[in-house]
Design a protein around this motif. Sequence first.
Motif, PDB file in Angstrom:
ATOM      1  N   LEU A  56      57.587  78.746  30.421  1.00  0.00           N
ATOM      2  CA  LEU A  56      59.011  78.681  30.752  1.00  0.00           C
ATOM      3  C   LEU A  56      59.509  77.239  30.810  1.00  0.00           C
ATOM      4  CD1 LEU A  56      58.923  81.427  33.487  1.00  0.00           C
ATOM      5  CD2 LEU A  56      60.037  81.616  31.275  1.00  0.00           C
ATOM      6  N   ARG A  82      54.387  86.952  26.574  1.00  0.00           N
ATOM      7  CA  ARG A  82      54.994  87.772  27.622  1.00  0.00           C
ATOM      8  C   ARG A  82      54.185  89.034  27.889  1.00  0.00           C
ATOM      9  NH1 ARG A  82      57.065  83.825  28.561  1.00  0.00           N
ATOM     10  NH2 ARG A  82      58.829  82.936  27.464  1.00  0.00           N
ATOM     11  N   PHE A  89      57.273  86.085  40.447  1.00  0.00           N
ATOM     12  CA  PHE A  89      57.824  84.882  41.057  1.00  0.00           C
ATOM     13  C   PHE A  89      58.009  85.050  42.548  1.00  0.00           C
ATOM     14  CE2 PHE A  89      58.952  84.221  36.678  1.00  0.00           C
ATOM     15  CZ  PHE A  89      58.721  82.870  36.542  1.00  0.00           C
ATOM     16  N   CYS A  94      64.426  89.917  44.005  1.00  0.00           N
ATOM     17  CA  CYS A  94      65.758  89.490  43.530  1.00  0.00           C
ATOM     18  C   CYS A  94      65.998  89.850  42.072  1.00  0.00           C
ATOM     19  CB  CYS A  94      65.908  87.983  43.671  1.00  0.00           C
ATOM     20  SG  CYS A  94      65.860  87.459  45.354  1.00  0.00           S
ATOM     21  N   GLN A  95      64.959  90.193  41.330  1.00  0.00           N
ATOM     22  CA  GLN A  95      65.168  90.405  39.901  1.00  0.00           C
ATOM     23  C   GLN A  95      65.466  91.856  39.524  1.00  0.00           C
ATOM     24  OE1 GLN A  95      61.614  89.001  38.041  1.00  0.00           O
ATOM     25  NE2 GLN A  95      60.323  89.950  39.497  1.00  0.00           N
ATOM     26  N   LEU A  96      65.502  92.753  40.524  1.00  0.00           N
ATOM     27  CA  LEU A  96      65.800  94.152  40.203  1.00  0.00           C
ATOM     28  C   LEU A  96      67.257  94.284  39.815  1.00  0.00           C
ATOM     29  CD1 LEU A  96      63.970  95.795  43.227  1.00  0.00           C
ATOM     30  CD2 LEU A  96      63.089  95.378  40.945  1.00  0.00           C
ATOM     31  N   PHE A  97      67.533  95.073  38.790  1.00  0.00           N
ATOM     32  CA  PHE A  97      68.937  95.183  38.390  1.00  0.00           C
ATOM     33  C   PHE A  97      69.304  96.547  37.828  1.00  0.00           C
ATOM     34  CE2 PHE A  97      68.783  95.244  33.775  1.00  0.00           C
ATOM     35  CZ  PHE A  97      67.462  94.916  33.561  1.00  0.00           C
ATOM     36  N   PHE A 107      61.520  98.073  32.189  1.00  0.00           N
ATOM     37  CA  PHE A 107      62.246  97.016  31.477  1.00  0.00           C
ATOM     38  C   PHE A 107      61.342  96.157  30.584  1.00  0.00           C
ATOM     39  CE2 PHE A 107      63.896  92.605  31.495  1.00  0.00           C
ATOM     40  CZ  PHE A 107      65.014  92.821  30.723  1.00  0.00           C
ATOM     41  N   GLY A 108      60.192  95.773  31.119  1.00  0.00           N
ATOM     42  CA  GLY A 108      59.298  94.896  30.365  1.00  0.00           C
ATOM     43  C   GLY A 108      58.650  95.583  29.174  1.00  0.00           C
TER      44      GLY A 108
ATOM     45  N   ILE B 179      66.364  83.311  38.394  1.00  0.00           N
ATOM     46  CA  ILE B 179      66.400  84.702  37.958  1.00  0.00           C
ATOM     47  C   ILE B 179      66.228  84.780  36.446  1.00  0.00           C
ATOM     48  CG2 ILE B 179      67.838  86.767  37.788  1.00  0.00           C
ATOM     49  CD1 ILE B 179      69.070  85.967  40.461  1.00  0.00           C
ATOM     50  N   MET B 181      64.595  82.777  34.506  1.00  0.00           N
ATOM     51  CA  MET B 181      63.179  82.585  34.169  1.00  0.00           C
ATOM     52  C   MET B 181      62.373  83.825  34.463  1.00  0.00           C
ATOM     53  SD  MET B 181      61.779  78.915  34.922  1.00  0.00           S
ATOM     54  CE  MET B 181      62.572  77.433  34.404  1.00  0.00           C
ATOM     55  N   ALA B 182      62.652  84.439  35.623  1.00  0.00           N
ATOM     56  CA  ALA B 182      61.897  85.635  35.991  1.00  0.00           C
ATOM     57  C   ALA B 182      62.109  86.725  34.947  1.00  0.00           C
ATOM     58  CB  ALA B 182      62.325  86.115  37.371  1.00  0.00           C
ATOM     59  N   GLN B 183      63.348  86.892  34.498  1.00  0.00           N
ATOM     60  CA  GLN B 183      63.619  87.955  33.520  1.00  0.00           C
ATOM     61  C   GLN B 183      63.011  87.614  32.164  1.00  0.00           C
ATOM     62  OE1 GLN B 183      64.303  90.329  35.146  1.00  0.00           O
ATOM     63  NE2 GLN B 183      66.307  90.437  36.122  1.00  0.00           N
ATOM     64  N   ILE B 184      63.015  86.354  31.795  1.00  0.00           N
ATOM     65  CA  ILE B 184      62.375  85.971  30.532  1.00  0.00           C
ATOM     66  C   ILE B 184      60.892  86.304  30.604  1.00  0.00           C
ATOM     67  CG2 ILE B 184      61.700  84.027  29.064  1.00  0.00           C
ATOM     68  CD1 ILE B 184      64.356  82.756  29.646  1.00  0.00           C
ATOM     69  N   ALA B 185      60.292  85.997  31.755  1.00  0.00           N
ATOM     70  CA  ALA B 185      58.868  86.287  31.905  1.00  0.00           C
ATOM     71  C   ALA B 185      58.603  87.779  31.808  1.00  0.00           C
ATOM     72  CB  ALA B 185      58.365  85.746  33.238  1.00  0.00           C
ATOM     73  N   ARG B 186      59.600  88.592  32.190  1.00  0.00           N
ATOM     74  CA  ARG B 186      59.449  90.053  32.084  1.00  0.00           C
ATOM     75  C   ARG B 186      59.771  90.542  30.686  1.00  0.00           C
ATOM     76  NH1 ARG B 186      63.169  92.888  36.339  1.00  0.00           N
ATOM     77  NH2 ARG B 186      62.046  94.776  35.861  1.00  0.00           N
ATOM     78  N   GLY B 187      60.189  89.681  29.810  1.00  0.00           N
ATOM     79  CA  GLY B 187      60.444  90.116  28.442  1.00  0.00           C
ATOM     80  C   GLY B 187      61.909  90.170  28.049  1.00  0.00           C
ATOM     81  N   ALA B 188      62.823  89.699  28.922  1.00  0.00           N
ATOM     82  CA  ALA B 188      64.244  89.657  28.538  1.00  0.00           C
ATOM     83  C   ALA B 188      64.393  88.660  27.398  1.00  0.00           C
ATOM     84  CB  ALA B 188      65.101  89.235  29.722  1.00  0.00           C
ATOM     85  N   ARG B 189      65.344  88.943  26.500  1.00  0.00           N
ATOM     86  CA  ARG B 189      65.483  88.064  25.336  1.00  0.00           C
ATOM     87  C   ARG B 189      66.849  87.400  25.324  1.00  0.00           C
ATOM     88  NH1 ARG B 189      62.247  91.195  20.562  1.00  0.00           N
ATOM     89  NH2 ARG B 189      60.246  91.178  21.672  1.00  0.00           N
ATOM     90  N   PRO B 204      70.535  91.795  33.056  1.00  0.00           N
ATOM     91  CA  PRO B 204      69.499  91.464  34.031  1.00  0.00           C
ATOM     92  C   PRO B 204      69.757  90.141  34.748  1.00  0.00           C
ATOM     93  CG  PRO B 204      68.526  92.025  31.922  1.00  0.00           C
ATOM     94  CD  PRO B 204      70.000  91.949  31.705  1.00  0.00           C
ATOM     95  N   VAL B 207      73.650  91.146  37.130  1.00  0.00           N
ATOM     96  CA  VAL B 207      73.553  92.055  38.276  1.00  0.00           C
ATOM     97  C   VAL B 207      72.868  91.383  39.475  1.00  0.00           C
ATOM     98  CG1 VAL B 207      72.624  94.239  39.100  1.00  0.00           C
ATOM     99  CG2 VAL B 207      73.684  94.123  36.845  1.00  0.00           C
ATOM    100  N   PRO B 208      71.666  90.805  39.299  1.00  0.00           N
ATOM    101  CA  PRO B 208      71.050  90.154  40.454  1.00  0.00           C
ATOM    102  C   PRO B 208      71.873  88.985  41.001  1.00  0.00           C
ATOM    103  CG  PRO B 208      69.424  90.476  38.738  1.00  0.00           C
ATOM    104  CD  PRO B 208      70.754  90.791  38.137  1.00  0.00           C
TER     105      PRO B 208
END
Lengths: 287, 264
Positions: A56, A82, A89, A94-97, A107-108, B179, B181-189, B204, B207-208
Amino acid sequence: MPIEVKNLSFTYSAGTPFETSALKNISLEIKNGEFIGVMGHTGCGKSTLIRALAGLLRPSEGSIVVDGSDINGRRYDRSKLRRKLGVVFQYPECQLFETTVEKDVAFGLKHSGLNKDEVTERVRWALEICGFDFEKIAKASPMGLSGGEKRRVAIAGVLAVKPEYLILDEPIAGLDPLGREAFLELITGLNADGMTIIMVSHNADCIGEYARRVLLLNGGELVGDGSPQELFSDVERMRSLHLGVSRSREIAWLLKKGGMDIPQDICSYDRLLPAVLAHLRGGDEHD
Amino acid sequence: MSMTERMTGQFIPGASLLHSLDARAKLFGFILLTAAVILADTVAGYALIIALMLLLTAVSKLPVSTVVGSVRRMFWFFVIIFIMNCLFYSAEDPIWSWWIISLSKAGAVQGFNVMFRILIILVLSNIFTLVTPPLEITSAIQSMLKPLKLLRLPADDIAMIISVAIQFIPTLLQEADTIKMAQIARGARFESRKLHERAAAMLPLIVPMFLSAFKRADELATAMEARGYRGAKHRSGKKAAPMPAGSYASILFCAAVCAAEIII
Ligand SMILES: Nc1ncnc2c1ncn2[C@@H]1O[C@H](COP(=O)(O)OP(=O)(O)OP(=O)(O)O)[C@@H](O)[C@H]1O
Ligand SMILES: [Mg+2]
């Protein structure tokens, strides 16, 4: 295949008056199946190291090679990283949406190429190992859950991808003792099944009890790399780095200072207890 | 903003003349100079503005790269502003035109004017926030809003709202970054080239962000109430100190620039 970090340095806001050198010339190798704890005083660069490992942040200098390919190389496919490497983290809740827990955990898996049933199966697996009843929780809204439950859902979302490496930043901060233990048992179980774990924690107890290797950071430098037994043996040095040792280790140290002959490579409760017991019994026999 | 960069325009402590001026004078001067920039419309006027920017940068003792930092990154924004103005300006004597699009010399001049003003105002506000701590900006806004009280508007509360908002911006930006970075790590593009994927990928993040902003606002309100906040008028605000003479001189200077722009 391992993760190789070579001469990694990172500077925030390089070239501005806010320049902060957060990582300095770090080299290390992480083998498959390890359970690594990362410790260090606030601001020493733990989170920065994690961000760099997760691809990152682009290192200012040095390289990170995962399974043989440089993750910052021009041709490297990040989506591969990924899937291989999951990151939890700090405060992941906080990342739930999404509107439902099931969707959020899935999602992943969006770009994983799994079909619908396989995705559902994965989500079920992830939620169940995180201690949920799938039928009950799947259609609930993540926003209505308690803080601890939200965190477990967030972690399930990372585990659903079945990463080979799991990186966790302060995962137990803010959990109650029971939640903490359940969580650490879960991580240990995953590690036993072959997942490599890299866990940042301020909690020396949890590192002493669970990690098999510890990385110590101080001011962006790697100042220690070894087993908890080795690193915790020098209690004074740990204190000079503003770090504590596990309570079991501290008890063994204090007992020794008090004149009791206790091995000084004890870091965990399950070794401390028999040692103290043996000593006390031994003392009884002599009397 | 990305994790590797600080927010541009964030206060940098220093000992320059600009740093030492009273924040109220700086705010007032900033408004006057912004007016001057908008009023400028001749070559001489532009030259004066450019000379003024160079002077301010020199006096602030800040590195030039910091002063123009955000502007450089907005290069394409300026290009687009220029092109839009060029193409949609309805002049009498277009060089070329088609449907609602027309190209003319007047349009190009207009495009340049708009671009130039936005650019200079950005640099100006950048300098202002670089040499003034946020808390001082807030109290300066507060004293500027005082006349509103005559209209029976809740000036203190408005100032309070502005100050809370200003103080939360860096926190929220930082949070957005975490947030993301966290979503990118989860695969968000977020970096996907496909437009529809990119639009969906914002969810993603958004909303947060909203949830956490509301949560923060709620927590802050509770904390303020718990500590006995009952509207700004109940507060025993400290008396504002009078401005030093040097600050009046700087306001006068800015007013002079403004007047000069009206004349030329
Ligand atoms: N976005 C950023 N911009 C500039 N500097 C930063 C940024 N994030 C972190 N830093 C700085 O980099 C250094 C390392 O920060 P990092 O977050 O990695 O520390 P940490 O070990 O995770 O601390 P903690 O235990 O408090 O989480 C700190 O000095 C911090 O101030
Ligand atoms: Mg951290």
